[in-house]
Design a protein around this motif. Structure first.
Motif, PDB file in Angstrom:
ATOM      1  N   HIS A  57      -8.006  -8.118   4.946  1.00 44.84           N
ATOM      2  CA  HIS A  57      -7.384  -6.940   4.339  1.00 44.84           C
ATOM      3  C   HIS A  57      -7.455  -5.752   5.295  1.00 44.84           C
ATOM      4  CE1 HIS A  57      -7.333  -3.285   1.835  1.00 44.84           C
ATOM      5  NE2 HIS A  57      -6.381  -3.949   1.198  1.00 44.84           N
ATOM      6  N   LYS A  58      -6.345  -5.030   5.406  1.00 46.79           N
ATOM      7  CA  LYS A  58      -6.339  -3.829   6.252  1.00 46.79           C
ATOM      8  C   LYS A  58      -6.065  -2.610   5.389  1.00 46.79           C
ATOM      9  CE  LYS A  58      -4.828  -6.109  10.497  1.00 46.79           C
ATOM     10  NZ  LYS A  58      -3.933  -7.245  10.330  1.00 46.79           N
ATOM     11  N   ASP A  59      -6.734  -1.543   5.717  1.00 43.76           N
ATOM     12  CA  ASP A  59      -6.575  -0.306   4.946  1.00 43.76           C
ATOM     13  C   ASP A  59      -5.674   0.644   5.733  1.00 43.76           C
ATOM     14  OD1 ASP A  59      -6.745   2.036   3.602  1.00 43.76           O
ATOM     15  OD2 ASP A  59      -8.938   2.223   3.704  1.00 43.76           O
ATOM     16  N   GLN A  94       0.811  -1.226   0.000  1.00 42.41           N
ATOM     17  CA  GLN A  94       0.000   0.000   0.000  1.00 42.41           C
ATOM     18  C   GLN A  94       0.843   1.274   0.000  1.00 42.41           C
ATOM     19  OE1 GLN A  94      -3.288  -0.079   2.860  1.00 42.41           O
ATOM     20  NE2 GLN A  94      -3.413  -2.279   2.605  1.00 42.41           N
ATOM     21  N   SER A 130      -4.495   3.547   4.632  1.00 38.98           N
ATOM     22  CA  SER A 130      -4.415   4.877   4.005  1.00 38.98           C
ATOM     23  C   SER A 130      -4.285   6.008   5.033  1.00 38.98           C
ATOM     24  CB  SER A 130      -5.609   5.109   3.070  1.00 38.98           C
ATOM     25  OG  SER A 130      -6.793   4.824   3.749  1.00 38.98           O
TER      26      SER A 130
END
Ligand code: FSO
Ligand code: SF4
Length: 545
Positions: free
Chosen positions: A342-344, A250, A346
């Protein structure tokens, strides 16, 4: 509160007012309640399983997450722990209905019946903690086993996040907890269960090794940069390689770099992570130096597992801390995963973009990546060096680091080791000597770092291989000595794993666990040759160096 699960425990006895780790009595109470619900669920799940009823992943995950949550320095967020406890009780009640449906009889025990309200939690916590077992020796063995299970649960969780699971390990954890809660156990049966826990420890470390290496390749000899770049960075600590992968993916192309801290250092050894150009290297040292180092890092910090040192009001980085998985700290943002794991990140990446680049605290490189696969490739060289006498002895100095002053013993021990000795290490214990100029023997570095504490598995695999190569009957006939440092409960499962493999005469420091009663300590000393540490000079003599 009463907690004596880690090496730092107050006065070498127990933390009863506040944890040396920073855990307050309310958080400690919430953990005692959470473990109460773990016992309840384990009892019903074990009964269901014995009657052929399948146990869901939800139940298994609850148990591993709850055990992991109570590990030293993992979670300081009382509110989130109480929430988990309440979820535990409702899970217990659902399982009880299931048992009822199948006409499965359950024991009559407080863990299965209690249904108090919030106002009764404090009182209940006082009744269900460590001291509920009145017999000091049974308590000692039960806690030893429970701490081993906590370490096991942590490793199992990391493997599960990579899609690797083993139901027999869940069944063992839950059955063992049930036995310790419901059955009339003797010291002898608990000693047997202790070794069995070690056997499952080997199993879980092998599973995690398989998960990590299948996903990210076999660790390779690597020179890890310990300096800094000129772009903002995110510091990632802990043991979870799945989080590491997601963070690297990411952050790619965002102008933000990634650095490891503490136990995440071995991520640098994995081929799949090496390809990320913005993965700069390792920043700083072991977990206990985080106050000083996080302040200088300037960017966000992501905890993927335990070893949080509670930031104080004076620390300027609290709003840059993020936690995930079983970890938590009040006031710090917790990153959840979706149902697919899933990890975000952002929010972390956005914050990083507005931070300064890390302040340089050191420069140069450190070498590591000596897990079993890599060592096997160098095996001829290693065996030749042993045969021609240029390597006289290996010293396993795996385990944990910590802030206790006496741990300078390990630096001194490494410095004073005869030049024909090689250190085998894994875990954050290595930070006591991995930056010393210890040189090499015929091209083999004198510190061989296999990786994280779970990679102690590699050290066991290497020992087994050497036993085979040298055609020995007993692992203890190898020129290998064990001088292990411990801090928290993952080190307990590593120790039990070694005992189950038949390794004897392990020296354990900087102090023997407070949870070993005098009688149990004597049994471990007599049966397994476990010993504490003395001065470096005395120990050199004991090790025959
Ligand atoms: Fe160190 Fe902390 Fe890995 Fe422990 S980071 S002390 S043994 O958690 O887990 O080695
Ligand atoms: Fe004390 Fe260690 Fe328990 Fe923290 S984890 S309360 S320092 S024994």
């Amino acid at each position: 509160m009463f907690c004596y699960q880690c090496q730092e425990t107050a006065n070498g006895k127990a933390c009863i007012l506040k944890g040396i780790c920073g855990k307050n009595s309310a958080t400690s109470a919430s953990m005692d309640l959470l473990l109460f619900s773990v016992r309840a669920i384990s009892i019903v799940a074990d009964a269901l399983r014995n009657n052929g009823v399948a146990i869901t992943d939800k139940v298994n995950h609850f148990i591993t997450d709850a055990l992991f949550t109570t590990i030293t320095n993992a979670n300081f967020d009382e509110k989130s722990i109480i929430k988990k406890f309440e979820q535990g009780l409702s899970l217990r009640d659902k399982l009880k209905l299931e048992a009822n449906k199948h006409n499965i009889s359950l024991p009559i025990i407080d863990e299965l019946d209690w249904n108090g309200s919030f106002t009764e939690y404090d009182q209940k916590a006082k009744e269900v903690g460590v001291l509920r077992e009145k017999d000091i020796n049974l308590r000692s063995l039960k806690e030893l086993i429970l701490y081993g299970l906590k370490g096991m649960a942590a490793y199992l969780e990391h493997a599960m996040r990579l899609g690797y699971d083993d139901y027999s390990i869940h069944a063992f954890i839950q059955h063992t907890i049930k036995v310790m809660t419901v059955d009339k156990v003797s010291m002898q049966s608990l000693l047997e269960l202790t070794i069995q826990t070690g056997e499952y420890g080997v199993k879980v470390m092998a599973l995690l090794d398989q998960a990590n290496t299948n996903q990210y390749g076999h660790p390779r000899v690597t020179s890890v940069n310990i300096g800094v770049g000129d772009r903002p960075g995110i510091l990632i600590s802990g043991h979870d390689l799945h989080d590491m992968e997601q963070l690297l993916k990411q952050t790619e192309g965002t102008g933000v770099d990634v650095y490891t801290h503490g136990e995440m250092l071995p991520a640098n050894y994995y081929p799949k992570f090496k390809r990320f150009k913005h993965f700069i290297g390792n920043y700083g040292n072991a977990w206990w130096k985080q106050r000083e180092e996080f302040s200088k890092f300037n960017g966000p910090i992501l905890f993927t597992t335990n070893c949080i040192v509670p930031p104080t009001e004076r620390d300027d980085y609290k709003d840059r801390i993020f936690t995930s998985n079983a970890t938590g700290f009040p006031g710090c943002r917790h990153i959840l995963s979706d149902k697919d794991g899933h990890k975000d990140y952002s929010e972390i990446i956005e914050l990083a973009k507005h931070c300064k680049a890390p302040t340089e605290i050191e420069t140069g490189t450190i070498v590591g990546g000596f897990a079993h696969h890599q060592v096997f490739q160098l095996l001829d060289k290693v065996v030749a060096a042993v045969k021609d006498g240029s390597i006289k002895r290996f010293i396993v100095m795996a385990g944990c680091d910590g802030r206790m002053r006496g741990r300078s013993y390990y630096t001194e021990f490494a410095e004073k080791l005869p030049k024909d000795c090689v250190i085998l290490t894994a875990g954050c214990a290595k930070y006591r000597y991995n930056k010393l100029p210890l040189g090499d023997i015929a091209g083999i570095p004198r510190v061989l770092d296999a990786g994280q504490c779970n990679d102690s598995y590699s050290l066991a695999v290497i020992a087994m291989k050497l036993k085979e190569v040298f055609a020995l009957n007993d692992i203890n006939d190898l020129p290998i000595s064990y001088n292990i440092a411990w801090y928290e409960q993952k080190a307990v499962i590593v120790l039990l794993a070694l005992l189950s493999l038949g390794v004897k005469n392990i020296h354990l420091g900087p102090s023997l666990p407070a949870f070993l009663s005098p009688d149990i300590a004597t049994i471990l000393i007599e049966e397994f040759g476990i010993a504490g540490i003395n001065t470096v000079e005395e120990d050199m003599k004991i090790f025959g160096l």
